[in-house]
Design a protein around this motif. Structure first.
Motif, PDB file in Angstrom:
ATOM      1  N   LEU A 187     -14.117  31.513 -13.469  1.00 36.06           N
ATOM      2  CA  LEU A 187     -15.315  32.321 -13.694  1.00 36.06           C
ATOM      3  C   LEU A 187     -16.583  31.543 -13.373  1.00 36.06           C
ATOM      4  CD1 LEU A 187     -14.741  34.329 -17.005  1.00 36.06           C
ATOM      5  CD2 LEU A 187     -15.009  35.233 -14.701  1.00 36.06           C
ATOM      6  N   TYR A 188     -16.541  30.242 -13.559  1.00 35.34           N
ATOM      7  CA  TYR A 188     -17.721  29.420 -13.342  1.00 35.34           C
ATOM      8  C   TYR A 188     -17.901  29.031 -11.879  1.00 35.34           C
ATOM      9  CZ  TYR A 188     -16.970  29.258 -18.320  1.00 35.34           C
ATOM     10  OH  TYR A 188     -16.749  29.622 -19.628  1.00 35.34           O
ATOM     11  N   GLU A 189     -16.950  29.409 -11.054  1.00 34.34           N
ATOM     12  CA  GLU A 189     -17.022  29.074  -9.624  1.00 34.34           C
ATOM     13  C   GLU A 189     -16.968  30.323  -8.761  1.00 34.34           C
ATOM     14  OE1 GLU A 189     -13.694  26.464  -9.269  1.00 34.34           O
ATOM     15  OE2 GLU A 189     -14.573  24.954 -10.569  1.00 34.34           O
ATOM     16  N   LEU A 190     -17.451  31.441  -9.274  1.00 35.60           N
ATOM     17  CA  LEU A 190     -17.421  32.690  -8.523  1.00 35.60           C
ATOM     18  C   LEU A 190     -18.368  32.637  -7.333  1.00 35.60           C
ATOM     19  CD1 LEU A 190     -17.549  35.325 -11.416  1.00 35.60           C
ATOM     20  CD2 LEU A 190     -15.575  34.691 -10.042  1.00 35.60           C
ATOM     21  N   PRO A 191     -17.974  33.264  -6.238  1.00 36.38           N
ATOM     22  CA  PRO A 191     -18.907  33.360  -5.102  1.00 36.38           C
ATOM     23  C   PRO A 191     -20.057  34.316  -5.465  1.00 36.38           C
ATOM     24  CG  PRO A 191     -16.899  34.585  -4.647  1.00 36.38           C
ATOM     25  CD  PRO A 191     -16.683  33.874  -5.951  1.00 36.38           C
ATOM     26  N   ASP A 192     -21.173  34.149  -4.814  1.00 36.91           N
ATOM     27  CA  ASP A 192     -22.346  34.966  -5.110  1.00 36.91           C
ATOM     28  C   ASP A 192     -22.093  36.465  -4.917  1.00 36.91           C
ATOM     29  OD1 ASP A 192     -23.758  32.735  -5.779  1.00 36.91           O
ATOM     30  OD2 ASP A 192     -24.771  32.551  -3.835  1.00 36.91           O
ATOM     31  N   GLU A 193     -21.155  36.822  -4.074  1.00 34.32           N
ATOM     32  CA  GLU A 193     -20.879  38.233  -3.796  1.00 34.32           C
ATOM     33  C   GLU A 193     -20.101  38.923  -4.916  1.00 34.32           C
ATOM     34  OE1 GLU A 193     -19.158  35.794  -1.506  1.00 34.32           O
ATOM     35  OE2 GLU A 193     -21.241  35.458  -0.948  1.00 34.32           O
ATOM     36  N   ASP A 194     -19.510  38.152  -5.801  1.00 34.92           N
ATOM     37  CA  ASP A 194     -18.699  38.715  -6.884  1.00 34.92           C
ATOM     38  C   ASP A 194     -19.590  39.466  -7.871  1.00 34.92           C
ATOM     39  OD1 ASP A 194     -17.134  38.933  -9.413  1.00 34.92           O
ATOM     40  OD2 ASP A 194     -15.687  37.705  -8.319  1.00 34.92           O
ATOM     41  N   ASP A 195     -19.203  40.705  -8.199  1.00 29.06           N
ATOM     42  CA  ASP A 195     -19.987  41.552  -9.100  1.00 29.06           C
ATOM     43  C   ASP A 195     -20.127  40.956 -10.503  1.00 29.06           C
ATOM     44  OD1 ASP A 195     -20.296  43.396  -7.077  1.00 29.06           O
ATOM     45  OD2 ASP A 195     -18.681  44.699  -7.776  1.00 29.06           O
ATOM     46  N   ARG A 196     -19.217  40.066 -10.882  1.00 23.89           N
ATOM     47  CA  ARG A 196     -19.262  39.465 -12.211  1.00 23.89           C
ATOM     48  C   ARG A 196     -20.244  38.307 -12.314  1.00 23.89           C
ATOM     49  NH1 ARG A 196     -13.245  37.810 -12.669  1.00 23.89           N
ATOM     50  NH2 ARG A 196     -13.764  37.303 -10.531  1.00 23.89           N
TER      51      ARG A 196
END
Length: 189
Positions: free
Chosen positions: A157-166
């Protein structure tokens, strides 16, 4: 967003908040108020209705509300047996309305405090304010944690890409954690 709490002495705290930070916090707290809903007797707060009201005896179906108002008996990781379910229901019936009222009052207090900061500025909290803010920040983090399905091993969760809605929710979750941590540190200094 850089606003974090600092000690103001005597158990109080202060934080400099930008207009965007005020807006985000206020919006999140209003969401909590909507989720919790009005007390017995509706928004008018009919004192007679509140005096004779009993709370629900069932765990809320909404997972966020179930996290904010957990069962008092039984292991959350295990299916509840009949005895635990009955004890939890009885406890909930007599305590949930008060707990909802306190959470509602804490969230409303934070909203009103933030409303004094039109456009941002320095917010100073006395010790009583700090306690209400801690409760309200905790409720926000629990809410976002349920929405994000945060578990013990959720490093991804702490390494999500910027495009991820979360991503915005994760950023808010982490920021709220920093606010909560620095507020705790500020009041013990």
């Amino acid at each position: 967003m850089a606003g974090l709490f600092e000690s103001a002495g005597g158990g109080g705290a202060a934080i400099a908040l930008e207009e965007l930070e005020v807006s985000i916090l206020r919006s999140l707290e209003v969401g909590i108020l909507q989720l919790i809903g009005p007390g017995p007797g509706g928004d008018g707060g009919d004192p007679l209705a509140a005096l004779f009201a009993e709370g629900p005896s069932e765990t809320p179906a909404n997972p966020v509300l179930a996290r904010l108002f957990p069962d008092a008996y039984g292991d959350p990781a295990e299916p509840a047996d009949e005895e635990s379910r009955a004890a939890a229901g009885e406890f909930r019936r007599y305590t949930e309305l008060d707990l909802r009222a306190r959470k509602r009052e804490d969230a409303l207090h934070v909203v009103r405090t933030l409303d004094r900061l039109s456009g941002g500025g320095v917010l100073k909290l006395d010790p009583a304010d700090c306690q209400r803010w801690l409760g309200a920040l905790n409720d926000l983090r629990l809410t976002l944690g349920v929405q994000l399905e945060v578990g013990e091993d959720d490093d991804e969760l702490y390494e999500l890409p910027d495009e991820d809605d979360r991503k915005p929710l994760v950023m808010a979750y982490l920021w709220l954690g920093a606010l909560q941590e620095t507020l705790l540190e500020a009041i013990v200094d």
